[in-house]
Enzyme design. Structure first.
Site: not given
Ligand code: BGC
Length: 747
Positions: A271
């Site tokens: 993530d």
């Molecule tokens: C989120 C993810 C997301 C990623 C990219 C993170 O803050 O938890 O779900 O895919 O950002 O935007």
């Protein structure tokens, strides 16, 4: 009828296996898209890796800044143009232009309709592909463990089987378009509070979700296992820790469970900012650091490879896993160039509109106040800010107190809508066409205006629509389970004045309905959920009976917030001490009566159930079984070597629409296990949304797989079939009073 096949075919009966009968993947598959098997893809990825220099290999393990949320650098000399990763589970997200704002994942789950779920994902997949995006950052399959969880709207509710079935078809729908799906957040990211906890100046560690092996397998890992079985190409590890080790460097969850036990062949990406160490994460199973600006992986790994701490074979494996999904889905052949604003929206509003109606749940309907009748119900009074457009436009970072129709929740799952239609405008159009008298107050704090609307000249007996909402977002959890903007008081104020009050709940997930649900004037309650851009027209269809509601709750609605038995942890440990007794499993075990049960929802028609038959799945000759198997297969499907997804039992019964209007029902199969399995009183193991014309009957077939009848044996570390009696309940909710048919089998 146990073990026998006593099935009487009435003349009106036809066999339905609704999923396979309706889904026509060919319709959604571009024949130019080459799909390969994992073996073929891995061989091609290995050939690619063999041509890379050492530096190129290291570099590819980290994302780079670029046009997308995540990017992998191109290698022009190998004709590789790089990779673009973009949110979300609800459509093409970020701040892109020209994207369809689909109904939220919690909404499609509430439809309990695999066919629509597939079509939603396929439509989304065409938009991702058309914009040249290689990896879609969804499905999101964290479980609605905490009613206040900020990201519940991005997922599929509180039950792992339901989440798994949704994840399976989402992966197929997206990957059939040649776009890699990304199952997230691995694993146990069930709250936002403290997900980024850390001491100042250090890399945030995130809270630790602490749970036992059985709970991990039977609840939280289950939907990820379904994604892997569907053939998902990518998995995103989460911000939090699991049992004290950060998820993205957790050898147990990543190497043993995901890549080992589930035989997952794709990559694990972090993530955004969830990588906490470089070498340790690579050894712990992480293949790619995203977005890559932390300098923890990429070239930073090279000293460790040179000094032997990180084996060269592991770097090769990382790149093979990054590239395999690219070849798996034919992205090496004519994939569109990246332009995330490219306008590739087709007529996706049509399917989005249908899904929006299909996910709306009718919870209460005293005296059949709904559907509205344009001849009799000529006066509509409309209340609440949530009826109209948000006055700040379409924004992801909605503050909890801001009003307006809520098409979706906030955070990275938010899709910037190209357009979105609010209920008030749609009702005005309906009012014009059907010659209705409409009156409204959207300033819900103006109690004088609300009260005055009932006095002076007006209709003798209007129908009053009250709109309330509850927002949430990635980044924080909800403060409570009540609607925003004193929504409870709004309902009470209208109900005090209006004999036929209809409440429309536009909510991200669970809400406490107790302040007004028993008010005698609150005749109907419709849960409009997270309805997406087609909210207004879709709602009008349901309110006026042009669409007969058939959706069902994907979580229990408790009378007291404490009845759920689980909540957000304020500390840095979130202890999953409830084990497998979550949501309806907990209410069953503790004998707590909720306000509305998991799986509950009404229709404008009625159904009867008859002729239950339970038989062992044997041989391939049976048409329903072969359809069941056929619909799951794609070249990229990855069932592994366990045999767990093989059919074990087939359950058939006849469903009849005995009412006067066409409609749908969702028969739900709950299974009771022998004591050895140590399962809750009953667990969901099958469902099908069945559409029937008035008076029509169909024979419904549900298939239990080997996994469905197994429990996770913590001693021998295997899915195990317990010996003894299994009970099969066919029901219309998790309420025992809603059981329509009961049978059993013995193993
Ligand atoms: C989120 C993810 C997301 C990623 C990219 C993170 O803050 O938890 O779900 O895919 O950002 O935007």
């Amino acid at each position: 009828m146990v073990g026998s096949r006593l099935v009487v075919f009435l003349t009106t009966v036809c066999v339905t296996f609704t999923f396979s009968a309706i889904i026509d993947p060919v319709q959604h598959q571009d024949s130019k898209i080459q799909r390969r098997t994992w073996d073929e893809a891995i061989a091609m990825a290995k050939a690619f890796v063999s041509q890379l220099t050492f530096d190129e290999k290291c570099n590819m393990t980290s994302g780079v800044v670029g046009p997308c949320a995540g990017n992998v650098l191109p290698v022009p000399r190998l004709n590789f143009n790089g990779l673009c990763f973009k949110d979300s589970p609800n459509g093409v997200g970020g701040s892109t232009l020209h994207s369809t704002d689909f109904s939220g994942a919690i909404h499609i789950a509430a439809s309990w309709d695999r066919d629509l779920a597939y079509k939603r994902a396929a439509a989304m997949g065409t938009e991702f592909r058309g914009k040249g995006i290689h990896f879609a950052l969804g499905p999101m399959m964290n479980i609605d463990r905490n009613a206040r969880g900020g990201r519940n709207w991005e997922g599929y509710g509180s039950d792992p089987y339901l989440a798994g079935e949704n994840a399976f078809v989402f992966v197929q729908g997206v990957q059939d378009q040649g776009v890699v799906a990304t199952a997230k957040h691995y694993i146990c990211n069930e709250q936002e509070t403290n997900r980024l906890y850390g001491t100042s100046g250090s890399i945030p560690k995130g809270y630790s979700a602490n749970l036992d092996d059985k709970t991990m397998h039977e609840i939280y890992l289950w939907p990820f296992a379904s994604s892997v079985a569907a053939g998902v190409g990518s998995v995103m590890c989460s911000f939090n820790q699991n049992n004290g080790t950060p998820a993205c460097q957790n050898d147990k969850t990543q190497n043993s469970l995901l890549k080992g036990e589930l035989e997952y062949l794709g990559n694990i990406m972090s993530d955004w900012g969830a990588t906490k160490t470089g070498v340790q994460s690579a050894l712990g199973g992480l293949d790619m650091d995203m977005p890559g600006d932390d300098g923890l992986m990429g070239y930073a790994l090279s000293p460790a490879v040179k000094n032997g701490t990180l084996p060269q074979t592991r770097i090769d494996d990382m790149i093979t896993r990054i590239m395999a999904p690219y070849y798996l889905l034919g992205q090496d052949q004519g994939y569109p160039s990246v332009d995330t604003d490219r306008n590739v929206v087709q007529d996706d509003d049509k399917i989005n509109h249908l899904i929006s109606s299909a996910g709306m749940i009718l919870l209460k309907n005293t005296n059949n106040v709904l559907p509205l009748n344009t001849t009799l119900d000529t006066c509509l009074y409309i209340y609440g800010a949530a009826a109209g457009q948000p006055d700040i436009g379409f924004r992801s970072g909605f503050l909890p107190q801001q009003g307006g129709a809520l098409y979706e929740g906030g955070g990275s799952g938010f899709v910037n809508p190209a357009y979105a239609l609010d209920p008030l405008s749609a009702l005005m159009i309906k009012g014009r066409d059907a010659h209705l008298q409409i009156r409204y107050v959207t300033n819900q704090y103006d109690y004088n205006a609300i009260n005055e609307s009932f006095h002076g000249r007006g209709c003798a007996n209007p129908k009053c629509l009250v709109f309330i909402s509850a927002h949430s977002s990635e980044g924080y959890d909800r403060f409570d389970l009540h609607p925003i903007g004193s929504g409870d008081k709004l309902v009470q104020t209208v109900a005090a004045n209006c004999l036929n009050t209809i409440v429309i709940i536009n909510s991200v997930s669970q809400l406490n309905l107790e302040p007004w649900i028993d008010h005698p004037n609150v005749k109907s309650v419709l849960w409009s959920g997270m309805p997406g851009a087609e909210y207004g027209p879709a709602l009008v269809d349901v309110l006026f009976g042009d669409y007969n509601p058939g959706a069902k709750l994907v979580f229990t609605l408790a009378k007291n917030d404490s009845d759920y038995g689980t909540d957000i942890s304020k500390t840095y440990d979130s202890n999953y001490t409830e084990g497998v007794f979550l949501d309806y499993r907990h209410f069953d075990q503790q004998k707590i009566t909720p306000r509305y049960y998991f799986g509950y929802g009404l229709s404008y028609t009625n159904f009867t159930f008859s002729q239950l038959d339970i038989s062992k799945a044997s041989g391939n000759g049976h048409s329903a079984l072969s359809q069941f198997q056929h619909r799951q297969m794609r070249p990229y499907t990855n069932f592994g070597s366990s045999g767990l997804y093989e059919p074990a039992y087939e359950i058939t019964f006849t469903l009849t629409n005995v009412g006067k209007v066409n409609g749908s029902e969702v028969p739900q199969l709950y299974l009771g296990f022998p004591a050895e399995a140590q399962e809750p009183p009953k667990v969901l193991r099958g469902f099908e949304r069945v559409y029937l014309a008035a008076g029509e009957s169909k024979q419904v077939s549900l298939v239990l797989t080997q996994k469905d009848i197994s429990y996770w044996n913590v001693v021998n570390q295997k899915w195990t079939i317990a010996s003894g009696d299994y009970t099969v309940w066919i029901s219309t909710s998790a309420n025992n009073a809603d059981v329509k048919l009961q049978g059993s089998f013995h193993i």
